[in-house]
Design a protein around this motif. Structure first.
Motif, PDB file in Angstrom:
ATOM      1  N   ALA A   1      -4.695  12.831   3.526  1.00  0.00           N
ATOM      2  CA  ALA A   1      -3.694  13.860   3.800  1.00  0.00           C
ATOM      3  C   ALA A   1      -2.386  13.557   3.075  1.00  0.00           C
ATOM      4  CB  ALA A   1      -3.458  13.966   5.304  1.00  0.00           C
ATOM      5  N   GLU A   2      -1.940  12.281   3.115  1.00  0.00           N
ATOM      6  CA  GLU A   2      -0.692  11.919   2.456  1.00  0.00           C
ATOM      7  C   GLU A   2      -0.818  11.958   0.940  1.00  0.00           C
ATOM      8  OE1 GLU A   2       2.106   9.030   4.822  1.00  0.00           O
ATOM      9  OE2 GLU A   2       0.105   8.132   4.739  1.00  0.00           O
ATOM     10  N   LEU A   3      -1.983  11.577   0.412  1.00  0.00           N
ATOM     11  CA  LEU A   3      -2.183  11.551  -1.036  1.00  0.00           C
ATOM     12  C   LEU A   3      -2.230  12.945  -1.642  1.00  0.00           C
ATOM     13  CD1 LEU A   3      -4.814   8.763  -1.802  1.00  0.00           C
ATOM     14  CD2 LEU A   3      -2.507   8.932  -2.697  1.00  0.00           C
TER      15      LEU A   3
ATOM     16  N   LEU B   1       0.831  -1.196   0.000  1.00  0.00           N
ATOM     17  CA  LEU B   1       0.000   0.000   0.000  1.00  0.00           C
ATOM     18  C   LEU B   1       0.871   1.254   0.000  1.00  0.00           C
ATOM     19  CD1 LEU B   1      -2.706   1.386   0.118  1.00  0.00           C
ATOM     20  CD2 LEU B   1      -2.755   1.048   2.590  1.00  0.00           C
ATOM     21  N   ALA B   2       1.968   1.223   0.760  1.00  0.00           N
ATOM     22  CA  ALA B   2       2.885   2.359   0.791  1.00  0.00           C
ATOM     23  C   ALA B   2       3.471   2.619  -0.594  1.00  0.00           C
ATOM     24  CB  ALA B   2       4.003   2.104   1.797  1.00  0.00           C
ATOM     25  N   ALA B   3       3.767   1.559  -1.329  1.00  0.00           N
ATOM     26  CA  ALA B   3       4.325   1.709  -2.672  1.00  0.00           C
ATOM     27  C   ALA B   3       3.280   2.225  -3.655  1.00  0.00           C
ATOM     28  CB  ALA B   3       4.868   0.370  -3.161  1.00  0.00           C
ATOM     29  N   ALA B   4       2.037   1.790  -3.499  1.00  0.00           N
ATOM     30  CA  ALA B   4       0.982   2.184  -4.438  1.00  0.00           C
ATOM     31  C   ALA B   4       0.685   3.666  -4.367  1.00  0.00           C
ATOM     32  CB  ALA B   4      -0.287   1.376  -4.154  1.00  0.00           C
ATOM     33  N   PHE B   5       0.630   4.213  -3.155  1.00  0.00           N
ATOM     34  CA  PHE B   5       0.210   5.604  -2.979  1.00  0.00           C
ATOM     35  C   PHE B   5       1.283   6.493  -2.352  1.00  0.00           C
ATOM     36  CE2 PHE B   5      -4.381   3.970  -2.771  1.00  0.00           C
ATOM     37  CZ  PHE B   5      -4.604   4.301  -4.097  1.00  0.00           C
ATOM     38  N   ASN B   6       2.466   5.950  -2.111  1.00  0.00           N
ATOM     39  CA  ASN B   6       3.501   6.705  -1.399  1.00  0.00           C
ATOM     40  C   ASN B   6       2.926   7.275  -0.104  1.00  0.00           C
ATOM     41  OD1 ASN B   6       5.970   7.850  -0.822  1.00  0.00           O
ATOM     42  ND2 ASN B   6       5.704   9.603  -2.197  1.00  0.00           N
ATOM     43  N   ALA B   7       2.267   6.397   0.651  1.00  0.00           N
ATOM     44  CA  ALA B   7       1.589   6.812   1.882  1.00  0.00           C
ATOM     45  C   ALA B   7       1.945   5.827   2.997  1.00  0.00           C
ATOM     46  CB  ALA B   7       0.075   6.846   1.657  1.00  0.00           C
ATOM     47  N   PRO B   8       3.168   5.906   3.543  1.00  0.00           N
ATOM     48  CA  PRO B   8       3.601   4.909   4.526  1.00  0.00           C
ATOM     49  C   PRO B   8       2.827   4.951   5.838  1.00  0.00           C
ATOM     50  CG  PRO B   8       5.204   6.688   4.348  1.00  0.00           C
ATOM     51  CD  PRO B   8       4.230   6.873   3.219  1.00  0.00           C
ATOM     52  N   LEU B   9       2.457   6.133   6.307  1.00  0.00           N
ATOM     53  CA  LEU B   9       1.728   6.211   7.573  1.00  0.00           C
ATOM     54  C   LEU B   9       0.339   5.606   7.441  1.00  0.00           C
ATOM     55  CD1 LEU B   9       1.584   7.064  10.492  1.00  0.00           C
ATOM     56  CD2 LEU B   9       0.964   9.381   9.756  1.00  0.00           C
ATOM     57  N   ALA B  10      -0.342   5.903   6.346  1.00  0.00           N
ATOM     58  CA  ALA B  10      -1.655   5.305   6.112  1.00  0.00           C
ATOM     59  C   ALA B  10      -1.546   3.793   5.997  1.00  0.00           C
ATOM     60  CB  ALA B  10      -2.282   5.883   4.843  1.00  0.00           C
ATOM     61  N   ALA B  11      -0.449   3.313   5.407  1.00  0.00           N
ATOM     62  CA  ALA B  11      -0.245   1.866   5.267  1.00  0.00           C
ATOM     63  C   ALA B  11      -0.095   1.204   6.633  1.00  0.00           C
ATOM     64  CB  ALA B  11       0.993   1.601   4.407  1.00  0.00           C
ATOM     65  N   ILE B  12       0.651   1.844   7.524  1.00  0.00           N
ATOM     66  CA  ILE B  12       0.818   1.307   8.879  1.00  0.00           C
ATOM     67  C   ILE B  12      -0.521   1.274   9.602  1.00  0.00           C
ATOM     68  CG2 ILE B  12       1.894   1.724  11.124  1.00  0.00           C
ATOM     69  CD1 ILE B  12       4.206   3.090   9.510  1.00  0.00           C
TER      70      ILE B  12
ATOM     71  N   LEU C   1      -9.794   6.197  10.443  1.00  0.00           N
ATOM     72  CA  LEU C   1      -8.469   6.736  10.734  1.00  0.00           C
ATOM     73  C   LEU C   1      -7.561   6.621   9.513  1.00  0.00           C
ATOM     74  CD1 LEU C   1      -6.629   7.991  12.854  1.00  0.00           C
ATOM     75  CD2 LEU C   1      -6.025   5.689  13.619  1.00  0.00           C
ATOM     76  N   VAL C   2      -7.625   5.486   8.835  1.00  0.00           N
ATOM     77  CA  VAL C   2      -6.853   5.316   7.608  1.00  0.00           C
ATOM     78  C   VAL C   2      -7.313   6.325   6.557  1.00  0.00           C
ATOM     79  CG1 VAL C   2      -6.216   3.727   5.750  1.00  0.00           C
ATOM     80  CG2 VAL C   2      -6.522   2.868   8.067  1.00  0.00           C
ATOM     81  N   GLY C   3      -8.620   6.523   6.450  1.00  0.00           N
ATOM     82  CA  GLY C   3      -9.149   7.472   5.480  1.00  0.00           C
ATOM     83  C   GLY C   3      -8.612   8.872   5.701  1.00  0.00           C
ATOM     84  N   MET C   4      -8.588   9.305   6.947  1.00  0.00           N
ATOM     85  CA  MET C   4      -8.083  10.647   7.268  1.00  0.00           C
ATOM     86  C   MET C   4      -6.623  10.809   6.843  1.00  0.00           C
ATOM     87  SD  MET C   4      -9.542  10.823  11.166  1.00  0.00           S
ATOM     88  CE  MET C   4     -11.186  10.246  11.564  1.00  0.00           C
ATOM     89  N   VAL C   5      -5.805   9.853   7.241  1.00  0.00           N
ATOM     90  CA  VAL C   5      -4.371   9.963   6.991  1.00  0.00           C
ATOM     91  C   VAL C   5      -4.048   9.718   5.514  1.00  0.00           C
ATOM     92  CG1 VAL C   5      -2.107   9.006   7.573  1.00  0.00           C
ATOM     93  CG2 VAL C   5      -3.834   9.295   9.355  1.00  0.00           C
TER      94      VAL C   5
END
Length: 462
Positions: free
Chosen positions: A391-393, A167-178, A384-388
């Motif tokens: 923001a990262e996207l 997921l982090a690789a798909a969207f460059n969103a490591p915090l959301a992935a965690i 919570l994932v949706g919020m973060v």
């Protein structure tokens, strides 16, 4: 059996386990980024083909329809022949594996998910790249676990780490992935410092590799100014609407899958993919906004002021084509289509408000961004994932409070309407079709290491 009740499989020390997570995260980041760039590259075929025709006539439409249909059908053929479990998102398969109910046959999932996914996403289907990267990420970690003969608990921790890295690789969103692992797999993930740290390390490493290959920055950059406090009730209203839309989305998605399966069993499994592919080929010319994952469309919609009826048409056609695309059985996720659909709904909502009141500057963009998180919360039921993730996207941290309000109210309304998380519903459907039933919560050990009736037990006995 060891003192912790685990099998006598190898149990690495903490440092070695973390090193494996880091290495796996790097591999997943590379695979996911290459997949992303390849999808973008193959997705240019419609413009290349259009440039070869003097004008966009009937012949071009027929040729594009046939090419798109062929790509979709070949993708379905590869999946059905070599790895039926590679169909769809793959997130539900990983959740099933974490419960000991579904195997991760990485030797066939990795190539099928990659190449069949390229054909499916490149054809123009309304599907996202995040599903395949999540499934491939977990498959990489399954391969490492088998090679190192890790214990059941460590294997499941590494599977979750691989999914997060994908997921982090798909969207460059490591915090959301965690956070995705924490919130979405809360029933299955074997929590502990060791496994949780592995998830963090794999996600961060994947993001670093992704940024090193593809560059740094939000995938869907949208500039949004601060919203006045008096405008916050508008985001509450948006959340309420999206809560209902999310429940409808999940219900229709399952119905579309069941209808496609009924048609496939009665006539042929290639009828629906062929019909959808032909339609996509035509839409690539007449309504390109109704095709592809929709990340670029989301950014465009948030920055444009389109007529109300045009936006309403985009909402309807994106909804329909998302359902049709996912029902074909190709590898593809629903994250990106959800985000694009949500953006259109947010802009439609804002445009409707603008007809009866004066909107603050940047309101349409703010509502579009908030809608992404809201619809994600209502369908995936992970606010919570949706919020973060949003923001990262988008990089739109200035509207974090409005996004939080939208996500919370969308989640509350979806719960009140009896909606269930989409991946939970998809997993239940997968198990039902396979003649399996998930074990009751009490059937799992406290650390999640010894499932009842799980695939790993059957394999050991075999």
């Amino acid at each position: 059996m060891g003192p912790s009740g685990e099998t006598e499989d190898s149990r690495l020390g903490d440092a070695a386990y973390y090193a494996v997570a880091i290495a796996a995260g790097g591999v997943v980041g590379a695979i996911g980024t290459i997949f992303h760039l390849a999808v973008d590259r193959i997705g240019t075929w419609p413009s290349v083909l259009s440039g070869g025709f003097g004008e966009r006539g009937l012949l071009l439409m027929v040729v594009m329809a046939l090419i798109a249909a062929a790509m979709v059908m070949v993708s379905v053929l590869i999946v059905r022949t070599y790895a039926p479990e590679a169909a769809g998102s793959g997130v539900q398969e990983i959740e099933g594996a974490l419960e000991g109910l579904r195997p991760v046959r990485w030797k066939r999932i990795l190539p099928v998910k990659f190449f069949a996914g390229l054909l499916a996403l490149g054809s123009g289907l309304v599907a996202g790249r995040e599903g395949p990267t999540i499934h491939m990420g977990a498959s990489v970690c399954q391969a490492a676990s088998e090679w190192l003969r890790l214990s059941t608990r460590d294997t499941r921790g590494l599977l979750a780490a691989g999914a997060a890295a994908g997921l982090a690789a798909a969207f460059n969103a490591p915090l959301a992935a965690i956070l995705f692992v924490i919130e979405e797999t809360r029933r299955q993930f074997p929590y502990g410092l060791r496994t949780y740290t592995a998830v963090i390390l794999a996600s961060v490493t994947s993001a670093i590799v992704t940024e090193g290959i593809a560059g740094v920055g939000p995938d869907m950059q949208i500039d949004v100014p601060d919203m006045p406090l008096l405008f916050l009730p508008a985001f509450v209203g948006l959340g309420v609407i999206l809560g209902g839309v999310g429940v409808l989305f999940n219900a229709v998605l399952i119905q579309a899958l069941d209808l496609a399966r009924t048609i496939g069993l009665r006539w042929s499994f290639y009828i629906v993919p062929a019909a959808v592919g032909l339609t996509i080929g035509v839409l690539l010319i007449v309504r390109p906004e109704a095709t592809m994952g929709g990340e670029a469309l989301a950014v465009t919609l948030a920055g444009e002021r389109l007529p109300l009826l045009v936006i309403a048409g985009i909402v309807v056609i994106r909804f329909v084509m998302t359902m049709a695309s996912y029902s074909t059985g190709v590898p593809g996720g629903i994250f990106a289509p959800i985000l694009a659909l949500a953006t259109a709904i947010g802009v439609l909502y804002g445009t409707s408000l603008g007809a009866v009141m004066t909107l603050p500057e940047g309101a349409l963009a703010a509502l579009a961004v908030a809608a992404m998180g809201g619809l994600f919360s209502a369908t995936v039921r992970a606010p919570l994932v949706g919020m973060v993730l949003v923001a990262e996207l988008t990089g739109a941290y200035s509207v974090l409070v409005p996004v939080i309000l939208t996500c919370v109210f969308a989640n509350v309304v979806a719960e009140a309407l009896g909606g269930k998380p989409i991946y939970e519903v998809l997993l239940d459907r997968t198990l039902r079709l396979a003649g399996q039933t998930p074990p009751p919560p009490a059937a799992l050990a406290a650390d999640g290491s010894e499932p009842i009736g799980g695939w790993d037990q059957r394999e050991r006995k075999g």
